[in-house]
Design an enzyme around this catalytic site. Structure first.
Site, PDB file in Angstrom:
ATOM      1  N   LYS A   1      28.843 -12.613   8.642  1.00  0.00           N
ATOM      2  CA  LYS A   1      27.657 -13.241   8.045  1.00  0.00           C
ATOM      3  C   LYS A   1      26.497 -12.235   8.123  1.00  0.00           C
ATOM      4  CE  LYS A   1      29.617 -17.716   9.287  1.00  0.00           C
ATOM      5  NZ  LYS A   1      30.230 -18.074   8.006  1.00  0.00           N
TER       6      LYS A   1
ATOM      7  N   SER B   1      26.352 -25.113  10.929  1.00  0.00           N
ATOM      8  CA  SER B   1      26.395 -24.416   9.647  1.00  0.00           C
ATOM      9  C   SER B   1      25.963 -25.268   8.470  1.00  0.00           C
ATOM     10  CB  SER B   1      27.801 -23.867   9.403  1.00  0.00           C
ATOM     11  OG  SER B   1      28.750 -24.907   9.452  1.00  0.00           O
TER      12      SER B   1
ATOM     13  N   HIS C   1      26.412 -18.474  13.086  1.00  0.00           N
ATOM     14  CA  HIS C   1      25.206 -18.414  12.245  1.00  0.00           C
ATOM     15  C   HIS C   1      23.972 -17.956  13.022  1.00  0.00           C
ATOM     16  CE1 HIS C   1      26.647 -19.937   8.402  1.00  0.00           C
ATOM     17  NE2 HIS C   1      27.510 -20.643   9.117  1.00  0.00           N
TER      18      HIS C   1
HETATM   19  C1  LIG Z   1      29.917 -22.244  12.765  1.00  0.00           C
HETATM   20  C2  LIG Z   1      30.952 -21.320  12.222  1.00  0.00           C
HETATM   21  N1  LIG Z   1      31.882 -20.822  13.047  1.00  0.00           N
HETATM   22  C3  LIG Z   1      32.826 -19.974  12.605  1.00  0.00           C
HETATM   23  C4  LIG Z   1      32.886 -19.598  11.284  1.00  0.00           C
HETATM   24  C5  LIG Z   1      33.967 -18.685  10.823  1.00  0.00           C
HETATM   25  O1  LIG Z   1      33.494 -17.386  10.677  1.00  0.00           O
HETATM   26  P1  LIG Z   1      34.226 -16.370   9.689  1.00  0.00           P
HETATM   27  O2  LIG Z   1      33.715 -16.635   8.316  1.00  0.00           O
HETATM   28  O3  LIG Z   1      33.864 -15.035  10.242  1.00  0.00           O
HETATM   29  O4  LIG Z   1      35.686 -16.657   9.796  1.00  0.00           O
HETATM   30  C6  LIG Z   1      31.944 -20.075  10.392  1.00  0.00           C
HETATM   31  C7  LIG Z   1      31.967 -19.633   8.971  1.00  0.00           C
HETATM   32  O5  LIG Z   1      32.234 -20.310   8.054  1.00  0.00           O
HETATM   33  C8  LIG Z   1      30.961 -20.973  10.865  1.00  0.00           C
HETATM   34  O6  LIG Z   1      30.053 -21.487  10.014  1.00  0.00           O
END
Ligand SMILES: Cc1ncc(COP(=O)(O)O)c(C=O)c1O
Length: 393
Positions: free
Chosen positions: A241, A182, A210
């Site tokens: 997202k 991310s 992502h």
């Molecule tokens: C790699 C990754 N995994 C999981 C998440 C968590 O997702 P969510 O925003 O749906 O809780 C994020 C988001 O920030 C992320 O970037």
């Protein structure tokens, strides 16, 4: 008068302020769009995860409104008591078809999907082999599991193999990587890690937060992108997202999903999504299947903007996705760059430790399918001006 036992928090905040690292929450007035108003300033928005513009897509809006009208605003219970609605089941069936797995289960967020899964499938005698840049929700899930955590250098399947080779074969061993990282926008070493998992009989898990809606056919994610169907035991995706709404899901075997129904604590102990969220996600899958031009546009914009930043001389790391970091090193400089861009009409968030390692601070940019060329050119011009005046390029 009682002394404030939380005084130390104010002192820590003062330290952040003195180092130029204190951030206030920018407030979005109106809709999450490619050009938006934050803190009463109209800016090109390079900070959302709204890859396909689905947060404001008419089909999602309509379905959410219809679900609210016919089913109400809340589910009223956790899934395991009275909060499993037929629309939740419909979404899970649809996601399983989309991901080509036996079953899926939807969690309240991607964070709880990761943390709830990792913490429930392993115990204190087990091992987790984790990329050093994996998301915080994986790290927290790993800690909650009480398994031994072995971290391998970013994207090094050789290092992962060397770790696994030393572990007792009779113990459960989980290899885990983000599909797209991310903060760097590069891809996990998934084919090579699958080889290690196959060779040593490990469980293989990928967090595709992502990559959902971005990589693979119609946005099926990195497993589809790399042709790894059947080799990844646990796929996590997010609905927050590219899908534009809220939530996370786990895709895998029927037994895995049944087990999570019984043991994943966020599933057991936190209320399920309102029907409008499930309805929006169902509409989003229709859009992924019916409007592939959105993903094509996302990639055209990605190429244009990434090439533009690189031509200006910024260090964009190893990104291969719509996430393009502009790495400056020093956290205070990253915040200064972000603030100056904002003054020049561009919102790109500055990110420092602990979200990224010390000395690797950056401004992170994310383009979407809905950015116009003019918006992206305006952003590149602002990066050029501000980058030069701060000595970054
Ligand atoms: C790699 C990754 N995994 C999981 C998440 C968590 O997702 P969510 O925003 O749906 O809780 C994020 C988001 O920030 C992320 O970037």
């Amino acid at each position: 008068m009682r002394a404030d036992p939380l005084q130390y928090l104010s002192e820590e905040l003062d330290t952040l302020k003195s180092r130029g690292l204190y951030r206030h929450l920018r407030v979005l007035e109106g809709e999450q769009k490619s050009h938006a108003s934050f803190d009463h300033r109209s800016v090109v928005n390079l900070s959302s995860n709204n890859y396909l513009g689905l947060t404001t897509h008419s089909r999602l809006r309509e379905r959410a409104l219809e679900a609210t009208r016919t089913l109400g605003v809340g589910s009223g219970s956790v899934r395991t008591i009275a909060g499993t609605m037929s629309i939740h089941m419909e979404l899970e069936r649809r996601l399983a078809d989309f991901k080509r797995t036996e079953a899926t289960v939807v969690f309240q967020s991607g964070f709880t999907a990761n943390a709830g899964t990792v913490s429930s499938i392993l115990g204190k005698d087990d091992f987790i082999i984790s990329d050093e840049l994996n998301h915080a929700s994986i790290i927290d899930g790993a800690r909650l599991s009480r398994a031994t955590i072995k971290v391998f250098p970013h994207r090094s399947a050789d290092a992962a193999r060397a770790i696994v080779r030393e572990l007792p074969r009779e113990r459960r061993r989980l290899i885990i990587s983000d599909g797209v990282f991310s903060m760097d926008g590069d891809l996990g070493a998934l084919p090579e890690l699958c080889d290690v998992a196959d060779e040593f009989g490990c469980i293989m898990m990928v967090d595709d937060a992502h990559a959902s809606g971005v990589f693979g056919r119609n946005g099926r994610g990195t497993i589809d992108h790399f042709g790894l169907h059947g080799r990844v035991d646990i796929q996590v995706g997010t609905l927050s997202k590219a899908i534009g709404a809220l939530g996370g899901y786990v895709a895998g075997s029927r037994a895995l999903i049944d087990f999570l129904h019984h043991r994943a604590r966020p599933f057991l102990f936190s209320t399920s999504h309102p029907p409008s969220v499930a309805a929006s996600c169902l509409a989003a899958i229709d859009v992924l299947e019916g409007e592939p031009q959105l993903i094509e546009r996302l990639w055209e914009n990605t190429r244009f903007f990434k090439n533009g930043l690189q031509a200006l001389g910024f260090n964009t790391g190893a990104s291969e996705s719509p996430i393009t970091p502009v790495i400056v090193g020093d956290a205070a400089l990253a915040m200064k760059l972000s603030d100056a861009l904002f003054e020049n009409g561009v919102f790109a968030q500055g990110i420092g430790f602990p979200t990224v390692p010390q000395g690797k601070a950056r401004v992170r940019t994310i383009v979407t399918a809905t950015h116009t060329r003019d918006e992206l050119q305006l952003a590149l011009d602002a990066f050029a001006n501000v980058g030069q005046s701060l000595g970054v390029i």
